[in-house]
Design a protein around this motif. Sequence first.
Motif, short mmCIF file in Angstrom:
data_model
loop_
_atom_site.label_atom_id
_atom_site.label_comp_id
_atom_site.label_asym_id
_atom_site.label_seq_id
_atom_site.Cartn_x
_atom_site.Cartn_y
_atom_site.Cartn_z
N PRO A 37 -7.00 6.75 1.27
CA PRO A 37 -7.16 7.71 0.17
C PRO A 37 -8.62 8.07 -0.06
O PRO A 37 -9.50 7.21 0.03
CB PRO A 37 -6.57 6.97 -1.04
N ALA A 38 -8.87 9.34 -0.37
CA ALA A 38 -10.24 9.77 -0.65
C ALA A 38 -10.74 9.11 -1.94
O ALA A 38 -10.00 9.00 -2.92
CB ALA A 38 -10.28 11.29 -0.80
N GLY A 39 -11.98 8.67 -1.91
CA GLY A 39 -12.59 8.06 -3.09
C GLY A 39 -12.30 6.60 -3.29
O GLY A 39 -12.82 5.99 -4.22
N THR A 40 -11.48 6.00 -2.43
CA THR A 40 -11.21 4.57 -2.61
C THR A 40 -12.41 3.75 -2.16
O THR A 40 -13.26 4.21 -1.41
CB THR A 40 -9.97 4.15 -1.80
N THR A 41 -12.50 2.53 -2.63
CA THR A 41 -13.64 1.67 -2.31
C THR A 41 -13.20 0.54 -1.38
O THR A 41 -12.01 0.28 -1.19
CB THR A 41 -14.24 1.06 -3.59
N LEU A 42 -14.19 -0.13 -0.82
CA LEU A 42 -13.90 -1.27 0.06
C LEU A 42 -13.20 -2.39 -0.69
O LEU A 42 -12.45 -3.17 -0.10
CB LEU A 42 -15.19 -1.79 0.69
N LEU A 43 -13.45 -2.48 -2.00
CA LEU A 43 -12.84 -3.54 -2.79
C LEU A 43 -11.39 -3.22 -3.14
O LEU A 43 -10.56 -4.12 -3.25
CB LEU A 43 -13.65 -3.78 -4.07
N ARG A 44 -11.08 -1.94 -3.31
CA ARG A 44 -9.73 -1.57 -3.74
C ARG A 44 -8.84 -1.10 -2.59
O ARG A 44 -7.65 -0.87 -2.80
CB ARG A 44 -9.81 -0.44 -4.78
N VAL A 45 -9.38 -0.94 -1.40
CA VAL A 45 -8.58 -0.41 -0.30
C VAL A 45 -7.44 -1.36 0.07
O VAL A 45 -7.60 -2.59 0.07
CB VAL A 45 -9.48 -0.15 0.94
N ASP A 46 -6.27 -0.80 0.35
CA ASP A 46 -5.09 -1.59 0.70
C ASP A 46 -5.07 -1.81 2.21
O ASP A 46 -4.44 -1.06 2.97
CB ASP A 46 -3.83 -0.85 0.25
N ALA A 47 -5.75 -2.87 2.66
CA ALA A 47 -5.87 -3.14 4.10
C ALA A 47 -4.51 -3.43 4.72
O ALA A 47 -4.21 -2.98 5.83
CB ALA A 47 -6.84 -4.30 4.33
N ALA A 48 -3.68 -4.19 4.02
CA ALA A 48 -2.35 -4.53 4.56
C ALA A 48 -1.49 -3.27 4.70
O ALA A 48 -0.75 -3.12 5.68
CB ALA A 48 -1.66 -5.54 3.66
N GLY A 49 -1.59 -2.37 3.73
CA GLY A 49 -0.82 -1.14 3.82
C GLY A 49 -1.27 -0.25 4.96
O GLY A 49 -0.44 0.37 5.65
N ILE A 50 -2.59 -0.18 5.19
CA ILE A 50 -3.11 0.61 6.31
C ILE A 50 -2.63 0.04 7.63
O ILE A 50 -2.21 0.77 8.54
CB ILE A 50 -4.65 0.66 6.24
N LYS A 51 -2.67 -1.29 7.76
CA LYS A 51 -2.20 -1.92 9.00
C LYS A 51 -0.72 -1.63 9.24
O LYS A 51 -0.30 -1.33 10.36
CB LYS A 51 -2.43 -3.44 8.92
N GLU A 52 0.06 -1.69 8.19
CA GLU A 52 1.50 -1.41 8.32
C GLU A 52 1.72 0.04 8.75
O GLU A 52 2.58 0.31 9.60
CB GLU A 52 2.19 -1.68 6.99
N ASN A 53 0.96 0.96 8.19
CA ASN A 53 1.08 2.36 8.58
C ASN A 53 0.74 2.57 10.04
O ASN A 53 1.42 3.31 10.77
CB ASN A 53 0.18 3.24 7.70
#
Length: 319
Positions: free
Chosen positions: A119-135
Amino acid sequence: MASNYNRKSASSGSHRRSQAPRGGSRPPRASQRPYSPAPGARLTSVRVGDLPQTDHGARARHTYQRYLVRLGALAAAIAALAIAAVIVYNSSLFTIESVSVSGADHLTASDMQQLAGVPAGTTLLRVDAAGIKENLKKDAWVADAKIKRVFPNTLQIDITERTITAVVEVPNENAQNSTQWAIASDGMWLMPIPDRDSEAGRRTNSKVYEDAESVLHITDVPYGTKPAVGSYCTDANVNNALAIVAGMTTELADRVTSVKATETASTTLTIKDGPDIVFGTADNIREKERVCLQIMKEHPEGVTYINVRTPDRPTWRSL
């Protein structure tokens, strides 16, 4: 003479008087005399050990007070850190400004951007790494993915891709022509390979075509095989052909250019500068390889056909 005697006697008597009589008690020493308080002094009673116990209690109270002070300071520090963490987490600090991708040889940059869905504007602290990997793993090419935060503002994606192990010529519904499908070594259908000059072909990564030209082709697949992107192959003939090629270990493996998968029992290998080999099922692979190499060695003039479906009773035709 009488006067001298008297002085001696007096001296002797004086010496005897200065000595304590035998059997009598000596006068008490100063340290042994009983304690006599001074006139008007007030007496108090103190038991043995009272003073040490009093000192110990004071020290214990002092230690406990210091412990409480330190505990309070620690709790205050933890609370301050927690508040600071919440503030930083919800702030725009460490906003992702770039996404770095490695290991993606067959997926284009636009493919990766769409798959990751950062998502645009998200930060390294709030990014959903598990969700990105699943995608990412929803794509057939992606066998695995690792998401790393590189502070202050980069998200790094490391992709492990599946590779094309063969191109399968799958007949279309009208059985008049076929579509080339890329398939991985684990039997997953990767994608249909479009014509290079078509619009879809121009959008396809050029590495797909490079690999398709260098791997073996599985042909003569029976009608009814229905591949789907991201699914595993369930066709017994295709899986048997893949198992044969994957299980070969001799120099013969590098010479296989195509496999005819009409039937499992009659799976046939076409080798470079050699005869067609009816290999059959994917059992006794090493023994079948050994027999083929031995037949070709014994007939240097060349052979046109070898059948090792039953390796202990092979047949062949020489030139």
